[in-house]
Scaffold this motif. Structure first.
Motif, PDB file in Angstrom:
ATOM      1  N   ALA A  83       0.847  -1.197   0.000  1.00 36.39           N
ATOM      2  CA  ALA A  83       0.000   0.000   0.000  1.00 36.39           C
ATOM      3  C   ALA A  83       0.881   1.245   0.000  1.00 36.39           C
ATOM      4  CB  ALA A  83      -0.917  -0.007   1.214  1.00 36.39           C
ATOM      5  N   PRO A  84       0.446   2.323  -0.649  1.00 36.51           N
ATOM      6  CA  PRO A  84       1.294   3.516  -0.796  1.00 36.51           C
ATOM      7  C   PRO A  84       1.864   4.049   0.512  1.00 36.51           C
ATOM      8  CG  PRO A  84      -0.606   3.677  -2.233  1.00 36.51           C
ATOM      9  CD  PRO A  84      -0.827   2.456  -1.386  1.00 36.51           C
ATOM     10  N   GLY A  85       1.034   4.103   1.567  1.00 34.78           N
ATOM     11  CA  GLY A  85       1.521   4.628   2.840  1.00 34.78           C
ATOM     12  C   GLY A  85       2.635   3.785   3.422  1.00 34.78           C
ATOM     13  N   ARG A  86       2.479   2.461   3.380  1.00 29.86           N
ATOM     14  CA  ARG A  86       3.513   1.577   3.906  1.00 29.86           C
ATOM     15  C   ARG A  86       4.767   1.633   3.030  1.00 29.86           C
ATOM     16  NH1 ARG A  86       2.080   1.298   9.080  1.00 29.86           N
ATOM     17  NH2 ARG A  86       0.416  -0.198   9.540  1.00 29.86           N
ATOM     18  N   GLN A  87       4.587   1.782   1.722  1.00 27.94           N
ATOM     19  CA  GLN A  87       5.751   1.905   0.846  1.00 27.94           C
ATOM     20  C   GLN A  87       6.574   3.155   1.196  1.00 27.94           C
ATOM     21  OE1 GLN A  87       6.991  -0.111  -2.141  1.00 27.94           O
ATOM     22  NE2 GLN A  87       6.127  -1.386  -0.509  1.00 27.94           N
ATOM     23  N   ALA A  88       5.890   4.230   1.523  1.00 29.72           N
ATOM     24  CA  ALA A  88       6.605   5.445   1.924  1.00 29.72           C
ATOM     25  C   ALA A  88       7.375   5.207   3.222  1.00 29.72           C
ATOM     26  CB  ALA A  88       5.627   6.601   2.086  1.00 29.72           C
ATOM     27  N   GLU A  89       6.779   4.460   4.159  1.00 34.22           N
ATOM     28  CA  GLU A  89       7.464   4.150   5.411  1.00 34.22           C
ATOM     29  C   GLU A  89       8.703   3.288   5.154  1.00 34.22           C
ATOM     30  OE1 GLU A  89       4.725   2.312   8.070  1.00 34.22           O
ATOM     31  OE2 GLU A  89       3.281   3.965   7.962  1.00 34.22           O
ATOM     32  N   ILE A  90       8.570   2.309   4.288  1.00 33.77           N
ATOM     33  CA  ILE A  90       9.699   1.431   3.976  1.00 33.77           C
ATOM     34  C   ILE A  90      10.820   2.219   3.306  1.00 33.77           C
ATOM     35  CG2 ILE A  90      10.423  -0.493   2.495  1.00 33.77           C
ATOM     36  CD1 ILE A  90       7.695  -1.791   3.155  1.00 33.77           C
ATOM     37  N   ALA A  91      10.449   3.130   2.413  1.00 33.43           N
ATOM     38  CA  ALA A  91      11.470   3.976   1.777  1.00 33.43           C
ATOM     39  C   ALA A  91      12.224   4.782   2.821  1.00 33.43           C
ATOM     40  CB  ALA A  91      10.809   4.903   0.755  1.00 33.43           C
ATOM     41  N   GLY A  92      11.507   5.277   3.839  1.00 30.84           N
ATOM     42  CA  GLY A  92      12.160   6.030   4.912  1.00 30.84           C
ATOM     43  C   GLY A  92      13.102   5.159   5.724  1.00 30.84           C
ATOM     44  N   ILE A  93      12.686   3.916   5.984  1.00 39.26           N
ATOM     45  CA  ILE A  93      13.549   2.981   6.721  1.00 39.26           C
ATOM     46  C   ILE A  93      14.825   2.694   5.935  1.00 39.26           C
ATOM     47  CG2 ILE A  93      13.729   0.584   7.519  1.00 39.26           C
ATOM     48  CD1 ILE A  93      10.662   0.796   8.120  1.00 39.26           C
ATOM     49  N   VAL A  94      14.672   2.403   4.648  1.00 43.83           N
ATOM     50  CA  VAL A  94      15.825   2.086   3.805  1.00 43.83           C
ATOM     51  C   VAL A  94      16.748   3.299   3.689  1.00 43.83           C
ATOM     52  CG1 VAL A  94      16.526   1.494   1.449  1.00 43.83           C
ATOM     53  CG2 VAL A  94      14.674   0.230   2.563  1.00 43.83           C
ATOM     54  N   ASN A  95      16.166   4.480   3.541  1.00 49.29           N
ATOM     55  CA  ASN A  95      16.996   5.696   3.467  1.00 49.29           C
ATOM     56  C   ASN A  95      17.793   5.902   4.749  1.00 49.29           C
ATOM     57  OD1 ASN A  95      16.160   6.318   0.873  1.00 49.29           O
ATOM     58  ND2 ASN A  95      14.519   7.678   1.555  1.00 49.29           N
ATOM     59  N   GLY A  96      17.166   5.615   5.882  1.00 47.11           N
ATOM     60  CA  GLY A  96      17.867   5.756   7.158  1.00 47.11           C
ATOM     61  C   GLY A  96      19.039   4.801   7.268  1.00 47.11           C
ATOM     62  N   ILE A  97      18.813   3.531   6.926  1.00 41.32           N
ATOM     63  CA  ILE A  97      19.880   2.537   7.015  1.00 41.32           C
ATOM     64  C   ILE A  97      20.959   2.799   5.965  1.00 41.32           C
ATOM     65  CG2 ILE A  97      20.386   0.068   6.817  1.00 41.32           C
ATOM     66  CD1 ILE A  97      17.603  -0.481   7.954  1.00 41.32           C
ATOM     67  N   LEU A 103       1.909  -1.529  15.158  1.00 41.46           N
ATOM     68  CA  LEU A 103       1.710  -1.504  13.711  1.00 41.46           C
ATOM     69  C   LEU A 103       0.335  -0.956  13.357  1.00 41.46           C
ATOM     70  CD1 LEU A 103       3.101  -2.224  11.056  1.00 41.46           C
ATOM     71  CD2 LEU A 103       2.063  -4.506  11.208  1.00 41.46           C
ATOM     72  N   ALA A 104      -0.666  -1.294  14.166  1.00 43.47           N
ATOM     73  CA  ALA A 104      -2.030  -0.836  13.879  1.00 43.47           C
ATOM     74  C   ALA A 104      -2.174   0.669  14.046  1.00 43.47           C
ATOM     75  CB  ALA A 104      -3.020  -1.567  14.786  1.00 43.47           C
ATOM     76  N   HIS A 105      -1.429   1.242  14.975  1.00 40.48           N
ATOM     77  CA  HIS A 105      -1.609   2.665  15.289  1.00 40.48           C
ATOM     78  C   HIS A 105      -0.391   3.516  14.939  1.00 40.48           C
ATOM     79  CE1 HIS A 105      -5.304   1.585  17.338  1.00 40.48           C
ATOM     80  NE2 HIS A 105      -4.640   0.658  18.013  1.00 40.48           N
ATOM     81  N   GLY A 106       0.631   2.886  14.375  1.00 36.11           N
ATOM     82  CA  GLY A 106       1.838   3.640  14.070  1.00 36.11           C
ATOM     83  C   GLY A 106       2.458   3.189  12.758  1.00 36.11           C
ATOM     84  N   SER A 107       3.771   3.145  12.757  1.00 34.26           N
ATOM     85  CA  SER A 107       4.493   2.871  11.519  1.00 34.26           C
ATOM     86  C   SER A 107       5.291   1.575  11.622  1.00 34.26           C
ATOM     87  CB  SER A 107       5.451   4.026  11.212  1.00 34.26           C
ATOM     88  OG  SER A 107       6.509   4.045  12.153  1.00 34.26           O
ATOM     89  N   ILE A 108       5.764   1.111  10.470  1.00 35.36           N
ATOM     90  CA  ILE A 108       6.648  -0.054  10.449  1.00 35.36           C
ATOM     91  C   ILE A 108       7.919   0.233  11.238  1.00 35.36           C
ATOM     92  CG2 ILE A 108       8.048  -1.531   8.946  1.00 35.36           C
ATOM     93  CD1 ILE A 108       5.899  -1.110   6.773  1.00 35.36           C
ATOM     94  N   ALA A 109       8.432   1.453  11.116  1.00 36.09           N
ATOM     95  CA  ALA A 109       9.637   1.821  11.869  1.00 36.09           C
ATOM     96  C   ALA A 109       9.405   1.733  13.369  1.00 36.09           C
ATOM     97  CB  ALA A 109      10.097   3.219  11.480  1.00 36.09           C
ATOM     98  N   ASP A 110       8.194   2.069  13.834  1.00 37.01           N
ATOM     99  CA  ASP A 110       7.879   1.949  15.258  1.00 37.01           C
ATOM    100  C   ASP A 110       8.064   0.510  15.724  1.00 37.01           C
ATOM    101  OD1 ASP A 110       7.183   4.642  15.448  1.00 37.01           O
ATOM    102  OD2 ASP A 110       5.059   4.262  15.056  1.00 37.01           O
ATOM    103  N   VAL A 111       7.567  -0.423  14.914  1.00 35.96           N
ATOM    104  CA  VAL A 111       7.675  -1.837  15.270  1.00 35.96           C
ATOM    105  C   VAL A 111       9.133  -2.282  15.248  1.00 35.96           C
ATOM    106  CG1 VAL A 111       6.977  -4.186  14.675  1.00 35.96           C
ATOM    107  CG2 VAL A 111       5.382  -2.296  14.348  1.00 35.96           C
ATOM    108  N   LEU A 112       9.863  -1.907  14.211  1.00 31.68           N
ATOM    109  CA  LEU A 112      11.256  -2.338  14.101  1.00 31.68           C
ATOM    110  C   LEU A 112      12.110  -1.784  15.236  1.00 31.68           C
ATOM    111  CD1 LEU A 112      11.991  -2.205  10.261  1.00 31.68           C
ATOM    112  CD2 LEU A 112      11.084  -4.079  11.653  1.00 31.68           C
ATOM    113  N   ARG A 113      11.862  -0.527  15.619  1.00 33.78           N
ATOM    114  CA  ARG A 113      12.631   0.025  16.747  1.00 33.78           C
ATOM    115  C   ARG A 113      12.349  -0.753  18.021  1.00 33.78           C
ATOM    116  NH1 ARG A 113      10.935   4.911  14.701  1.00 33.78           N
ATOM    117  NH2 ARG A 113       9.516   5.159  16.472  1.00 33.78           N
ATOM    118  N   ALA A 114      11.082  -1.107  18.254  1.00 38.14           N
ATOM    119  CA  ALA A 114      10.737  -1.873  19.457  1.00 38.14           C
ATOM    120  C   ALA A 114      11.389  -3.252  19.429  1.00 38.14           C
ATOM    121  CB  ALA A 114       9.217  -2.002  19.574  1.00 38.14           C
ATOM    122  N   MET A 115      11.367  -3.888  18.274  1.00 38.38           N
ATOM    123  CA  MET A 115      11.959  -5.227  18.160  1.00 38.38           C
ATOM    124  C   MET A 115      13.466  -5.204  18.366  1.00 38.38           C
ATOM    125  SD  MET A 115      10.046  -7.007  14.912  1.00 38.38           S
ATOM    126  CE  MET A 115       8.452  -7.816  15.133  1.00 38.38           C
TER     127      MET A 115
END
Length: 265
Positions: free
Chosen positions: A54-68, A165-177
């Motif tokens: 989905a477009p919103g999640r794709q934008a989040e993933i792009a942000g994660i990849v850009n950060g790394i 994940l339901a109320h935030g972003s993929i990055a939120d989950v990855l940081r917690a993990m």
């Protein structure tokens, strides 16, 4: 100068030269624990991923990849066997790979392509997971409450990730993990199995040994596919995070890099 003093000076000079060169050749490894974005249901408890295409999640993933990507990785490793990763990454680069929700593609392939890397290393190794003998022994010896409590802790942790994940972003989950404390808690289940058994009958220790064997085979692949000075990013299911972090931290010439220093907020 006395001969012994001269020899001592040469040894110190050689040691200083070696350690200086060695420090520049350290392999830096960032292990990024993830959830399975394609919902394969391979684990006892799974984070329930929504559609990462989905477009919103794709934008989040792009942000994660850009950060790394700021880490400037020279090597990317993923949770696939070598032949699978080789074939699929070649197809990905050529545009022939069908859309995939798998985290190896969404994070690993995307990062590697962005960094201009010609290949992605598949370092996964299959292994036994003899859980049934553990459960059978626990049922026969009144140990099921112990196993159930450990399982409940994992379920609560996964429920927490699902809420993030339901109320935030993929990055939120990855940081917690990827908090070291989270990785340690995830490993508690396996250590708990050491309490299941007696004398020569040790199903819990057998399970733990099988789990450790698989993870150290994985880590061996990781270590063997590096060169001095490499900067490695490893994307792997978070259940493996504790042992991969431990293996990297304790291997001479390798330095663990905390993923949360590079994940976006």
């Amino acid at each position: 100068m006395r001969a012994s003093a001269l020899i001592g000076s040469i040894v110190l000079l050689t040691w200083a030269t070696f350690t200086t060169a060695d420090a520049g050749a350290v392999v830096q490894v960032m292990v990024v624990g993830t959830y399975h974005m394609s919902n394969p249901h391979h684990d006892m408890h799974d984070v329930q991923s929504d559609d990462v295409l989905a477009p919103g999640r794709q934008a989040e993933i792009a942000g994660i990849v850009n950060g790394i990507a700021r880490f400037r990785p020279t090597v990317v490793d993923v949770e696939w066997p070598r032949d699978v990763a080789d074939k699929r990454y070649a197809a990905y680069l050529s545009g022939a790979l069908a859309p995939s929700r798998d985290e190896s593609v969404q994070l690993g392939f995307r990062l590697a392509k962005q960094m201009g890397l010609p290949r992605v290393n598949g370092i996964d190794v299959d292994g036994d997971f003899p859980y049934e003998p553990v459960e059978n022994y626990a049922k026969a010896h009144g140990k099921m409450p112990l196993l159930q409590a450990a399982d409940d802790r994992i379920a609560a942790e996964v429920a927490h990730y699902n809420g993030l994940l339901a109320h935030g972003s993929i990055a939120d989950v990855l940081r917690a993990m990827n908090e070291p404390e989270s990785a340690s808690r995830d490993n508690d289940f396996y250590r708990t199995t050491l309490k299941i058994g007696d004398n020569a009958n040790q199903p819990g220790a057998d399970l733990l040994a099988a789990w450790y064997k698989r993870n150290f085979y994985i880590c061996a692949n990781l270590v063997q596919k590096t060169s001095p000075g490499d900067r490695v990013v490893v994307f792997y299911g978070s259940g493996h995070l504790f042992l991969l972090r431990q293996c990297v931290s304790e291997t001479p010439g390798f330095r663990l890099v905390e993923a949360n220093a590079w994940l976006p907020r």
